[in-house]
Design a protein around this motif. Structure first.
Motif, PDB file in Angstrom:
ATOM      1  N   MET A   1       0.848  -1.189   0.000  1.00  0.00           N
ATOM      2  CA  MET A   1       0.000   0.000   0.000  1.00  0.00           C
ATOM      3  C   MET A   1       0.892   1.252   0.000  1.00  0.00           C
ATOM      4  SD  MET A   1      -3.358   0.981   0.973  1.00  0.00           S
ATOM      5  CE  MET A   1      -3.978   2.576   1.414  1.00  0.00           C
ATOM      6  N   SER A   2       0.562   2.167  -0.840  1.00  0.00           N
ATOM      7  CA  SER A   2       1.329   3.399  -0.983  1.00  0.00           C
ATOM      8  C   SER A   2       1.193   4.276   0.263  1.00  0.00           C
ATOM      9  CB  SER A   2       0.821   4.151  -2.214  1.00  0.00           C
ATOM     10  OG  SER A   2       1.533   5.330  -2.386  1.00  0.00           O
ATOM     11  N   LYS A   3       2.307   4.860   0.690  1.00  0.00           N
ATOM     12  CA  LYS A   3       2.313   5.711   1.878  1.00  0.00           C
ATOM     13  C   LYS A   3       1.821   7.119   1.585  1.00  0.00           C
ATOM     14  CE  LYS A   3       6.169   3.297   4.061  1.00  0.00           C
ATOM     15  NZ  LYS A   3       5.389   2.534   4.993  1.00  0.00           N
ATOM     16  N   PHE A   4       1.824   7.499   0.305  1.00  0.00           N
ATOM     17  CA  PHE A   4       1.377   8.835  -0.082  1.00  0.00           C
ATOM     18  C   PHE A   4       0.984   8.851  -1.548  1.00  0.00           C
ATOM     19  CE2 PHE A   4       6.056   8.659  -0.233  1.00  0.00           C
ATOM     20  CZ  PHE A   4       6.298   8.956  -1.563  1.00  0.00           C
ATOM     21  N   GLN A   5       0.246   9.898  -1.909  1.00  0.00           N
ATOM     22  CA  GLN A   5      -0.118  10.120  -3.304  1.00  0.00           C
ATOM     23  C   GLN A   5       0.861  11.146  -3.865  1.00  0.00           C
ATOM     24  OE1 GLN A   5      -4.157  11.435  -3.745  1.00  0.00           O
ATOM     25  NE2 GLN A   5      -3.936  11.807  -5.934  1.00  0.00           N
ATOM     26  N   LEU A   6       1.312  10.950  -5.070  1.00  0.00           N
ATOM     27  CA  LEU A   6       2.321  11.821  -5.667  1.00  0.00           C
ATOM     28  C   LEU A   6       1.707  12.714  -6.728  1.00  0.00           C
ATOM     29  CD1 LEU A   6       5.499  12.127  -5.544  1.00  0.00           C
ATOM     30  CD2 LEU A   6       5.451  10.947  -7.726  1.00  0.00           C
ATOM     31  N   ILE A   7       2.103  13.983  -6.702  1.00  0.00           N
ATOM     32  CA  ILE A   7       1.680  14.935  -7.727  1.00  0.00           C
ATOM     33  C   ILE A   7       2.933  15.571  -8.321  1.00  0.00           C
ATOM     34  CG2 ILE A   7       0.468  17.102  -8.165  1.00  0.00           C
ATOM     35  CD1 ILE A   7      -1.455  16.316  -5.894  1.00  0.00           C
ATOM     36  N   PHE A   8       3.048  15.517  -9.633  1.00  0.00           N
ATOM     37  CA  PHE A   8       4.150  16.168 -10.324  1.00  0.00           C
ATOM     38  C   PHE A   8       3.705  17.576 -10.711  1.00  0.00           C
ATOM     39  CE2 PHE A   8       5.212  11.725 -11.081  1.00  0.00           C
ATOM     40  CZ  PHE A   8       6.587  11.726 -10.876  1.00  0.00           C
ATOM     41  N   LEU A   9       4.356  18.586 -10.147  1.00  0.00           N
ATOM     42  CA  LEU A   9       4.085  19.953 -10.565  1.00  0.00           C
ATOM     43  C   LEU A   9       4.766  20.190 -11.914  1.00  0.00           C
ATOM     44  CD1 LEU A   9       4.465  21.795  -7.123  1.00  0.00           C
ATOM     45  CD2 LEU A   9       2.374  21.017  -8.259  1.00  0.00           C
ATOM     46  N   ALA A  10       4.410  21.279 -12.569  1.00  0.00           N
ATOM     47  CA  ALA A  10       4.809  21.527 -13.961  1.00  0.00           C
ATOM     48  C   ALA A  10       6.313  21.390 -14.215  1.00  0.00           C
ATOM     49  CB  ALA A  10       4.321  22.896 -14.402  1.00  0.00           C
ATOM     50  N   GLU A  11       7.133  22.023 -13.397  1.00  0.00           N
ATOM     51  CA  GLU A  11       8.580  21.978 -13.651  1.00  0.00           C
ATOM     52  C   GLU A  11       9.158  20.575 -13.500  1.00  0.00           C
ATOM     53  OE1 GLU A  11      11.641  24.862 -12.492  1.00  0.00           O
ATOM     54  OE2 GLU A  11       9.979  26.125 -11.846  1.00  0.00           O
ATOM     55  N   ALA A  12       8.621  19.805 -12.561  1.00  0.00           N
ATOM     56  CA  ALA A  12       9.089  18.421 -12.393  1.00  0.00           C
ATOM     57  C   ALA A  12       8.714  17.590 -13.618  1.00  0.00           C
ATOM     58  CB  ALA A  12       8.496  17.817 -11.123  1.00  0.00           C
ATOM     59  N   ARG A  13       7.499  17.789 -14.116  1.00  0.00           N
ATOM     60  CA  ARG A  13       7.065  17.069 -15.342  1.00  0.00           C
ATOM     61  C   ARG A  13       7.967  17.432 -16.510  1.00  0.00           C
ATOM     62  NH1 ARG A  13       1.792  18.133 -13.785  1.00  0.00           N
ATOM     63  NH2 ARG A  13       1.695  19.918 -15.158  1.00  0.00           N
ATOM     64  N   GLU A  14       8.236  18.735 -16.658  1.00  0.00           N
ATOM     65  CA  GLU A  14       9.087  19.194 -17.767  1.00  0.00           C
ATOM     66  C   GLU A  14      10.485  18.581 -17.668  1.00  0.00           C
ATOM     67  OE1 GLU A  14       9.022  23.488 -17.819  1.00  0.00           O
ATOM     68  OE2 GLU A  14       6.828  23.480 -17.821  1.00  0.00           O
ATOM     69  N   PHE A  15      11.028  18.530 -16.460  1.00  0.00           N
ATOM     70  CA  PHE A  15      12.354  17.931 -16.260  1.00  0.00           C
ATOM     71  C   PHE A  15      12.358  16.486 -16.730  1.00  0.00           C
ATOM     72  CE2 PHE A  15      15.020  15.295 -13.411  1.00  0.00           C
ATOM     73  CZ  PHE A  15      16.266  15.729 -13.836  1.00  0.00           C
ATOM     74  N   LEU A  16      11.365  15.722 -16.301  1.00  0.00           N
ATOM     75  CA  LEU A  16      11.301  14.304 -16.676  1.00  0.00           C
ATOM     76  C   LEU A  16      11.128  14.125 -18.181  1.00  0.00           C
ATOM     77  CD1 LEU A  16       9.140  12.898 -13.761  1.00  0.00           C
ATOM     78  CD2 LEU A  16      11.574  12.493 -14.163  1.00  0.00           C
ATOM     79  N   LEU A  17      10.324  14.979 -18.792  1.00  0.00           N
ATOM     80  CA  LEU A  17      10.089  14.858 -20.237  1.00  0.00           C
ATOM     81  C   LEU A  17      11.329  15.184 -21.066  1.00  0.00           C
ATOM     82  CD1 LEU A  17       6.469  16.312 -20.430  1.00  0.00           C
ATOM     83  CD2 LEU A  17       7.173  13.923 -20.751  1.00  0.00           C
ATOM     84  N   GLN A  18      12.259  15.938 -20.502  1.00  0.00           N
ATOM     85  CA  GLN A  18      13.496  16.280 -21.221  1.00  0.00           C
ATOM     86  C   GLN A  18      14.506  15.140 -21.213  1.00  0.00           C
ATOM     87  OE1 GLN A  18      14.937  19.837 -19.352  1.00  0.00           O
ATOM     88  NE2 GLN A  18      13.268  21.094 -20.127  1.00  0.00           N
ATOM     89  N   LEU A  19      14.316  14.181 -20.318  1.00  0.00           N
ATOM     90  CA  LEU A  19      15.270  13.077 -20.188  1.00  0.00           C
ATOM     91  C   LEU A  19      14.988  11.986 -21.211  1.00  0.00           C
ATOM     92  CD1 LEU A  19      15.173  12.739 -16.293  1.00  0.00           C
ATOM     93  CD2 LEU A  19      16.894  13.946 -17.681  1.00  0.00           C
ATOM     94  N   ASP A  20      15.986  11.135 -21.453  1.00  0.00           N
ATOM     95  CA  ASP A  20      15.746   9.992 -22.325  1.00  0.00           C
ATOM     96  C   ASP A  20      14.809   9.012 -21.598  1.00  0.00           C
ATOM     97  OD1 ASP A  20      17.527   7.510 -21.248  1.00  0.00           O
ATOM     98  OD2 ASP A  20      18.522   9.419 -20.838  1.00  0.00           O
ATOM     99  N   GLU A  21      14.167   8.176 -22.359  1.00  0.00           N
ATOM    100  CA  GLU A  21      13.119   7.300 -21.831  1.00  0.00           C
ATOM    101  C   GLU A  21      13.624   6.372 -20.715  1.00  0.00           C
ATOM    102  OE1 GLU A  21       9.725   4.156 -23.410  1.00  0.00           O
ATOM    103  OE2 GLU A  21      11.069   5.108 -24.849  1.00  0.00           O
ATOM    104  N   LYS A  22      14.805   5.788 -20.887  1.00  0.00           N
ATOM    105  CA  LYS A  22      15.321   4.847 -19.878  1.00  0.00           C
ATOM    106  C   LYS A  22      15.607   5.550 -18.548  1.00  0.00           C
ATOM    107  CE  LYS A  22      17.088   1.239 -22.845  1.00  0.00           C
ATOM    108  NZ  LYS A  22      18.206   0.404 -23.229  1.00  0.00           N
ATOM    109  N   SER A  23      16.178   6.745 -18.600  1.00  0.00           N
ATOM    110  CA  SER A  23      16.447   7.508 -17.376  1.00  0.00           C
ATOM    111  C   SER A  23      15.139   7.881 -16.690  1.00  0.00           C
ATOM    112  CB  SER A  23      17.243   8.777 -17.686  1.00  0.00           C
ATOM    113  OG  SER A  23      18.494   8.440 -18.246  1.00  0.00           O
TER     114      SER A  23
END
Length: 119
Positions: free
Chosen positions: A1-23
């Motif tokens: 069971m998950s200990k918390f719910q996660l929300i990606f704010l805009a800058e975090a989403r943008e950071f992840l989208l800039q990375l290669d798929e495996k990373s």
């Protein structure tokens, strides 16, 4: 069971989208793992209310900054603010400050919305 719910704010989403798929997949895998286990190798308190999700992949250190919102007793939230590829031993102070500012802004807006709904 998950200990918390996660929300990606805009800058975090943008950071992840800039990375290669495996990373990106490895970071998300580690975040999902941290949601189930208390592991300071994956999710560690930095300073004050700021935490970081930690991933080492292909000799590269990734950090995604986050903070907790425990105002709802039933649903603890962790909100990611932004990320970086870590190049030094120490986490840059300006990145912690940036996460603090995003946290303050989040709670400011949340409290305004809460107050606005009461009228």
């Amino acid at each position: 069971m998950s200990k918390f719910q996660l929300i990606f704010l805009a800058e975090a989403r943008e950071f992840l989208l800039q990375l290669d798929e495996k990373s990106r997949d490895k970071i998300i895998f580690n975040i999902d793992k941290a949601k189930l286990n208390n592991d300071s190798e994956l999710f560690k308190k930095l300073k004050g209310e700021i935490w970081e999700f930690r991933t080492l992949f292909n000799k590269t250190q990734y950090r995604v900054f986050a903070f907790w919102d425990k105002t709802n007793v039933e649903h603890t939230l962790v909100l990611t603010t932004h990320g970086l590829i870590k190049k030094t031993q120490k986490t840059p102070e300006k990145e912690i400050e940036k996460a603090k500012k995003i946290r303050l802004k989040y709670f400011e807006i949340k409290n305004q919305n809460k107050d606005g709904n009461k009228k």
